[in-house]
Design an enzyme around this catalytic site. Structure first.
Site, short mmCIF file in Angstrom:
data_model
loop_
_atom_site.label_atom_id
_atom_site.label_comp_id
_atom_site.label_asym_id
_atom_site.label_seq_id
_atom_site.Cartn_x
_atom_site.Cartn_y
_atom_site.Cartn_z
N ASP A 266 -3.83 2.47 -5.31
CA ASP A 266 -2.50 2.32 -4.73
C ASP A 266 -2.25 1.22 -3.96
OD1 ASP A 266 -4.10 2.96 -2.28
OD2 ASP A 266 -2.50 4.37 -1.67
N GLU A 267 -3.19 0.18 -4.26
CA GLU A 267 -2.75 -1.04 -3.32
C GLU A 267 -2.89 -2.35 -4.17
OE1 GLU A 267 -5.51 -2.40 -0.31
OE2 GLU A 267 -6.67 -0.43 -0.63
N ASP B 288 1.08 -1.22 0.08
CA ASP B 288 0.00 -0.04 -0.15
C ASP B 288 1.07 1.21 0.01
OD1 ASP B 288 -2.99 0.71 1.48
OD2 ASP B 288 -1.67 2.18 0.68
N1 DCP Z 1 -8.40 8.73 -2.06
C1 DCP Z 1 -9.50 9.86 -2.19
N2 DCP Z 1 -10.53 9.95 -1.64
C2 DCP Z 1 -10.58 9.34 -0.35
C3 DCP Z 1 -9.84 8.29 0.05
C4 DCP Z 1 -8.81 8.28 -0.98
O1 DCP Z 1 -9.19 10.80 -3.41
N3 DCP Z 1 -11.95 9.70 0.35
C5 DCP Z 1 -7.32 8.91 -2.94
C6 DCP Z 1 -6.06 9.63 -2.18
C7 DCP Z 1 -5.15 8.69 -1.66
C8 DCP Z 1 -5.42 7.60 -2.26
O2 DCP Z 1 -6.74 7.39 -2.88
O3 DCP Z 1 -3.91 9.28 -1.54
C9 DCP Z 1 -4.91 6.33 -1.65
O4 DCP Z 1 -5.97 6.22 -0.42
P1 DCP Z 1 -5.59 5.58 0.92
O5 DCP Z 1 -6.75 5.41 1.83
O6 DCP Z 1 -4.60 4.31 0.59
O7 DCP Z 1 -4.77 6.76 1.73
P2 DCP Z 1 -3.38 7.14 1.35
O8 DCP Z 1 -2.48 6.29 0.37
O9 DCP Z 1 -3.56 8.64 1.01
O10 DCP Z 1 -2.67 6.90 2.93
P3 DCP Z 1 -2.17 5.70 3.76
O11 DCP Z 1 -0.79 6.20 4.01
O12 DCP Z 1 -2.84 5.81 4.88
O13 DCP Z 1 -2.46 4.54 2.97
CA CA Z 2 -2.39 4.13 0.65
#
Ligand code: DCP
Ligand code: CA
Length: 395
Positions: free
Chosen positions: A104-105, A4
Site C-alpha cells: 500500500d505504499e 501511502d
Molecule cells: N498489515 C498487516 N499486518 C501488519 C501491518 C499491516 O496485515 N502487522 C496490512 C494491513 C494494512 C496494510 O498492511 O492495512 C498497510 O499497512 P500500514 O502499516 O500502511 O497501515 P494502514 O494502511 O492500515 O494504516 P495507515 O493509515 O497508518 O497507513
Molecule cells: Ca498505509
C-alpha cells in the site's frame, strides 16, 4: 513523492460494504486464501477505531476491550491486491517512475520533470499532481491516500505520514531539516523501539536533537547511526545507499507438478532463499532488494520486489520479505509451476548490529551452517520446513 493508503485493508472493507462506512472496524489477519488466522491480531483498523486507542498488531480481544462496538471483518485479500494494483496504475499515469514498497505504499520519482511540473509559486507543480492522484484514487478505487512531497525519499515518507488520513504535505526543497526537527525520532523510518529507547537514554527525543548531535559523536555509534543522522539532517538518507554493482543473485525452480499447496510453495521458496543466502554470504555481499517471481500454470509470470530498510545477507530476513512478496503476488489458489527469488542492490555493508544483537547472532549461526554444509555436503543442515520437499539429502 511518497504515497501511502490510509488504513488500507479497513478502507477496502468499508468500500466493499458501505454499511461499515464511518464505523470503527477491525480487520483480523487473513492468509492469502482469505482465511482468517486463528488467535487473531488486528491487521489494521479504521480511523474511527483508532480514536479508541486500537492499533495494528494488537490482539483482537484487547482491541475489543478498548472499543467494544467495533465490528470485526476481513478476508478479502484478493480485493486488497486489486485495489493496490489500481492505485499504482493511477500513479503511473503521472509519475515517470513508481517504486512500489509493499502492498500500500510507493515512491513516485519526479526527478528531472521540473519543466513539466514547476515548483510553486511558479506553477501548481507537484501539489496539483498529488491532488489529481488522490482524487483519482478516491473516485476510481473508493479509498483515500496520504501523500508527502519532498526532495528526499525519507522526508517524503515522513511527510506522507504527517497528516493522515487523506493528507497532503509539501516540504519545499531545502526545508527538510526544518520540517523534520520537531518530530519524534520514531517518525523516521528505520528507527525501531530498541533504537528509540537507545536514543532516549542519550537524551535525544526529536529529529532536531538527533541532527544536532555533533557528527564526531554520532560516528562512534556506527554506520547505521550515521545514516539516521544524515536523514534527520535532511542532507542525505538511508534509502539512497550507492550501489556498488548492479548485479543480482537469483534462483528459481520449476515444480515437478504444478502446485497450489501454500506449504509446499513456501518450503520451495525457503529452499531457494537458503541457496541465494549461502551464495551471497560466500561472496561477502549484502543486498537491499528482494524480488520474488511466480509463474502460473498458463505461464503468466508475475513478480514483485521490495527494498529493505538495510542491507542484509541473512536468510531469515530475506525469507521473511520473500514470503510477504509471494503472498502479495500469488492469488492463493491458481496452481503455480515455478517460483523464483533474487537479491540485488548490493552495496555497503550496513549492519545495525550495535542495536540488534539477536540479528548478529542469527547471521553467525547461518555462517556456521554454511561451513558445515561445505564440509559435509549440501543438505547437511536444513530447516525442518524443507522436509516437505522430500528430496533433501540425508533425510
Ligand atoms: N498489515 C498487516 N499486518 C501488519 C501491518 C499491516 O496485515 N502487522 C496490512 C494491513 C494494512 C496494510 O498492511 O492495512 C498497510 O499497512 P500500514 O502499516 O500502511 O497501515 P494502514 O494502511 O492500515 O494504516 P495507515 O493509515 O497508518 O497507513
Ligand atoms: Ca498505509
Amino acid at each position: 513523492m511518497h504515497l501511502d493508503l490510509d488504513a488500507f485493508f479497513a478502507s477496502v472493507e468499508q468500500k466493499l460494504n458501505p454499511l461499515l462506512k464511518g464505523k470503527p472496524i477491525l480487520v483480523g489477519r487473513v492468509d492469502p486464501h482469505g482465511r482468517s488466522v486463528p488467535r487473531g491480531v488486528v491487521a489494521t483498523c479504521s480511523y474511527e477505531a483508532r480514536r479508541f486507542g486500537v492499533k495494528s498488531g494488537m490482539p483482537l480481544f484487547q482491541a475489543l476491550k478498548l472499543c467494544p462496538r467495533a465490528i470485526v471483518v476481513g478476508g478479502h485479500y484478493e480485493e486488497y491486491i486489486k485495489a493496490s494494483d489500481q492505485v499504482f496504475s493511477i500513479c503511473a499515469r503521472y509519475a515517470p517512475e513508481v517504486e512500489q514498497i509493499g502492498i500500500d505504499e510507493a515512491f513516485l520519482d519526479f526527478s528531472h520533470t521540473e519543466w513539466i511540473y514547476p515548483e510553486p509559486p511558479a506553477g501548481g507543480g507537484l501539489i496539483e499532481i498529488a491532488r489529481k492522484i488522490k482524487e483519482g484514487v478516491k473516485r476510481e478505487v473508493g479509498i483515500t491516500a496520504s501523500v508527502g512531497i519532498a526532495a528526499t525519499k525519507v522526508c517524503a515518507k515522513v511527510a506522507s505520514d504527517y497528516q493522515k488520513p487523506d493528507g497532503l504535505t509539501y516540504v519545499p526543497a531545502g526545508r527538510e531539516k526544518e520540517f523534520l526537527a520537531p518530530l519524534p525520532i520514531a517518525d523516521l523510518p528505520g528507527i525501531g523501539r530498541k533504537m528509540e529507547e537507545y536514543f532516549h537514554r542519550l537524551g535525544v527525543k526529536t529529529l532536531g536533537e538527533l541532527a544536532n548531535v555533533p557528527f564526531e559523536k554520532i560516528e562512534v555509534y556506527g554506520k547505521f547511526a550515521i545514516n539516521l543522522w544524515e536523514a534527520a539532517s535532511g542532507v542525505d538518507n538511508i534509502w539512497f545507499v550507492p550501489r556498488v554493482e548492479a548485479k543480482s543473485v537469483s534462483h528459481s525452480e520449476t515444480f515437478a507438478k504444478n502446485s497450489a499447496d501454500i506449504k509446499f510453495i513456501l518450503a520451495m521458496l525457503q529452499k531457494l532463499v537458503e541457496e541465494v543466502g549461502t551464495e551471497i554470504r560466500k561472496e561477502g555481499y549484502t543486498g537491499r532488494c528482494v524480488h520474488v517471481t511466480a509463474r502460473y500454470r498458463d505461464f503468466r509470470t508475475v513478480s514483485h520486489q521490495r527494498v529493505l530498510p538495510y542491507s542484509t545477507s541473512c536468510t531469515k530476513e530475506i525469507y521473511e520479505a520473500a514470503e510477504v512478496l509471494l503472498k502479495e503476488l500469488w492469488d492463493g489458489y491458481t496452481p503455480l509451476r515455478l517460483v523464483g527469488i533474487g537479491m540485488s542492490q548490493f552495496g555497503e555493508t550496513v549492519q545495525p548490529s550495535l542495536f540488534d544483537e539477536a540479528r548478529e547472532k542469527r547471521l553467525n549461526l547461518e555462517k556456521r551452517i554454511d561451513q558445515l554444509c561445505e564440509k559435509f555436503g549440501e543438505g547437511a543442515v536444513v530447516p525442518a520446513a524443507l522436509i516437505r520437499l522430500g528430496k533433501v539429502k540425508n533425510l
